[in-house]
Design a protein around this motif. Structure first.
Motif, PDB file in Angstrom:
ATOM      1  N   GLY A  40       0.784  -1.219   0.000  1.00 21.46           N
ATOM      2  CA  GLY A  40       0.000   0.000   0.000  1.00 21.46           C
ATOM      3  C   GLY A  40       0.816   1.269   0.000  1.00 21.46           C
ATOM      4  O   GLY A  40       0.249   2.372   0.067  1.00 21.46           O
ATOM      5  N   LYS A  41       2.134   1.146  -0.088  1.00 23.50           N
ATOM      6  CA  LYS A  41       2.989   2.330  -0.080  1.00 23.50           C
ATOM      7  C   LYS A  41       3.816   2.413  -1.356  1.00 23.50           C
ATOM      8  O   LYS A  41       3.998   1.417  -2.053  1.00 23.50           O
ATOM      9  CB  LYS A  41       3.915   2.310   1.142  1.00 23.50           C
ATOM     10  N   GLU A  42       4.319   3.604  -1.645  1.00 21.30           N
ATOM     11  CA  GLU A  42       5.170   3.781  -2.806  1.00 21.30           C
ATOM     12  C   GLU A  42       6.562   3.211  -2.548  1.00 21.30           C
ATOM     13  O   GLU A  42       6.992   3.085  -1.412  1.00 21.30           O
ATOM     14  CB  GLU A  42       5.270   5.274  -3.154  1.00 21.30           C
ATOM     15  N   ARG A  43       7.229   2.894  -3.648  1.00 15.76           N
ATOM     16  CA  ARG A  43       8.598   2.415  -3.533  1.00 15.76           C
ATOM     17  C   ARG A  43       9.484   3.543  -3.001  1.00 15.76           C
ATOM     18  O   ARG A  43       9.404   4.681  -3.461  1.00 15.76           O
ATOM     19  CB  ARG A  43       9.093   1.920  -4.883  1.00 15.76           C
ATOM     20  N   GLU A  44      10.342   3.211  -2.059  1.00 15.28           N
ATOM     21  CA  GLU A  44      11.172   4.195  -1.370  1.00 15.28           C
ATOM     22  C   GLU A  44      12.649   3.862  -1.559  1.00 15.28           C
ATOM     23  O   GLU A  44      13.052   2.710  -1.381  1.00 15.28           O
ATOM     24  CB  GLU A  44      10.837   4.188   0.123  1.00 15.28           C
ATOM     25  N   GLY A  45      13.438   4.861  -1.899  1.00 15.71           N
ATOM     26  CA  GLY A  45      14.871   4.662  -1.987  1.00 15.71           C
ATOM     27  C   GLY A  45      15.475   4.542  -0.607  1.00 15.71           C
ATOM     28  O   GLY A  45      15.176   5.343   0.267  1.00 15.71           O
ATOM     29  N   TYR A  57      24.600   7.128  -0.489  1.00 12.32           N
ATOM     30  CA  TYR A  57      23.498   7.965  -0.007  1.00 12.32           C
ATOM     31  C   TYR A  57      22.530   7.095   0.767  1.00 12.32           C
ATOM     32  O   TYR A  57      22.259   5.960   0.388  1.00 12.32           O
ATOM     33  CB  TYR A  57      22.784   8.593  -1.204  1.00 12.32           C
ATOM     34  N   TYR A  58      22.007   7.657   1.853  1.00 11.87           N
ATOM     35  CA  TYR A  58      21.017   6.943   2.646  1.00 11.87           C
ATOM     36  C   TYR A  58      19.783   7.806   2.843  1.00 11.87           C
ATOM     37  O   TYR A  58      19.871   9.016   3.026  1.00 11.87           O
ATOM     38  CB  TYR A  58      21.563   6.584   4.031  1.00 11.87           C
ATOM     39  N   ALA A  59      18.633   7.170   2.827  1.00  8.52           N
ATOM     40  CA  ALA A  59      17.405   7.864   3.174  1.00  8.52           C
ATOM     41  C   ALA A  59      17.462   8.238   4.661  1.00  8.52           C
ATOM     42  O   ALA A  59      18.064   7.525   5.468  1.00  8.52           O
ATOM     43  CB  ALA A  59      16.206   6.975   2.908  1.00  8.52           C
ATOM     44  N   ASP A  60      16.833   9.337   5.007  1.00  6.63           N
ATOM     45  CA  ASP A  60      16.846   9.787   6.394  1.00  6.63           C
ATOM     46  C   ASP A  60      16.296   8.728   7.339  1.00  6.63           C
ATOM     47  O   ASP A  60      16.741   8.593   8.479  1.00  6.63           O
ATOM     48  CB  ASP A  60      16.027  11.077   6.537  1.00  6.63           C
ATOM     49  N   SER A  61      15.340   7.963   6.855  1.00  9.14           N
ATOM     50  CA  SER A  61      14.672   6.974   7.698  1.00  9.14           C
ATOM     51  C   SER A  61      15.585   5.829   8.126  1.00  9.14           C
ATOM     52  O   SER A  61      15.269   5.106   9.073  1.00  9.14           O
ATOM     53  CB  SER A  61      13.442   6.412   6.985  1.00  9.14           C
ATOM     54  N   VAL A  62      16.729   5.664   7.426  1.00  8.24           N
ATOM     55  CA  VAL A  62      17.611   4.538   7.741  1.00  8.24           C
ATOM     56  C   VAL A  62      19.014   4.975   8.136  1.00  8.24           C
ATOM     57  O   VAL A  62      19.838   4.133   8.506  1.00  8.24           O
ATOM     58  CB  VAL A  62      17.706   3.541   6.563  1.00  8.24           C
ATOM     59  N   LYS A  63      19.280   6.271   8.081  1.00  8.52           N
ATOM     60  CA  LYS A  63      20.618   6.762   8.426  1.00  8.52           C
ATOM     61  C   LYS A  63      21.004   6.339   9.826  1.00  8.52           C
ATOM     62  O   LYS A  63      20.209   6.452  10.763  1.00  8.52           O
ATOM     63  CB  LYS A  63      20.662   8.287   8.316  1.00  8.52           C
ATOM     64  N   GLY A  64      22.222   5.880   9.959  1.00  8.33           N
ATOM     65  CA  GLY A  64      22.714   5.453  11.257  1.00  8.33           C
ATOM     66  C   GLY A  64      22.337   4.024  11.614  1.00  8.33           C
ATOM     67  O   GLY A  64      22.860   3.471  12.583  1.00  8.33           O
ATOM     68  N   ARG A  65      21.439   3.439  10.844  1.00 12.94           N
ATOM     69  CA  ARG A  65      21.005   2.060  11.136  1.00 12.94           C
ATOM     70  C   ARG A  65      21.379   1.090  10.011  1.00 12.94           C
ATOM     71  O   ARG A  65      21.646  -0.077  10.266  1.00 12.94           O
ATOM     72  CB  ARG A  65      19.492   2.015  11.353  1.00 12.94           C
ATOM     73  N   PHE A  66      21.374   1.584   8.792  1.00 18.05           N
ATOM     74  CA  PHE A  66      21.681   0.738   7.641  1.00 18.05           C
ATOM     75  C   PHE A  66      23.030   1.141   7.059  1.00 18.05           C
ATOM     76  O   PHE A  66      23.380   2.329   7.029  1.00 18.05           O
ATOM     77  CB  PHE A  66      20.621   0.907   6.556  1.00 18.05           C
ATOM     78  N   THR A  67      23.757   0.142   6.574  1.00 19.03           N
ATOM     79  CA  THR A  67      25.036   0.395   5.920  1.00 19.03           C
ATOM     80  C   THR A  67      25.082  -0.361   4.600  1.00 19.03           C
ATOM     81  O   THR A  67      24.936  -1.592   4.576  1.00 19.03           O
ATOM     82  CB  THR A  67      26.212  -0.057   6.803  1.00 19.03           C
TER      83      THR A  67
END
Length: 122
Positions: A40-45, A57-67
């Motif tokens: 139900g959501k759009e594809r997100e980078g 580059y990281y999306a703000d939603s994953v910065k600091g958590r994803f590498t």
């Protein structure tokens, strides 16, 4: 051809690693990206990496958590995910485009896509 693997189910605050193998002789010429799409959501980078791997580059939603990382010798793209949250639940896709220009964060810019790997956080 792009093939993702490593998805699965994990509890909140847990970690999971996913990877994507590309079938090409010129992998080091490709921008690579990770995207995700929840129902139900759009594809997100989520993340993108320059061909040489020097810029990520990281999306703000994953910065600091994803590498994100890539091993050009193995034609493989990685995403290490930690401190996972239920809102990280989605189908995760890798994407590629061969270019000499800067990489884009737009999903429409990428030419090749994997089939996706499901990540579920509960």
């Amino acid at each position: 051809q792009l093939v993702e693997s490593g998805g699965g189910s994990v509890q909140a605050r847990g970690s999971l690693n996913i990877s994507c193998v590309a079938s090409t002789d010129t992998y080091s010429h490709y921008c690579m990206g990770w995207f995700r799409q929840a129902p139900g959501k759009e594809r997100e980078g989520v993340a993108r990496m320059s061909p040489g791997g020097s810029t990520t580059y990281y999306a703000d939603s994953v910065k600091g958590r994803f590498t994100g990382s890539r091993d050009n010798a193995k034609n493989t793209l990685y995403l290490q995910m930690s401190s996972l949250k239920p809102e990280d639940t989605a189908m995760y896709y890798c994407a590629a485009r061969k270019t000499r220009a800067a990489c884009s964060t737009a999903s429409s810019w990428y030419d090749y896509w994997g089939q996706g790997t499901q990540v579920t956080v509960s």
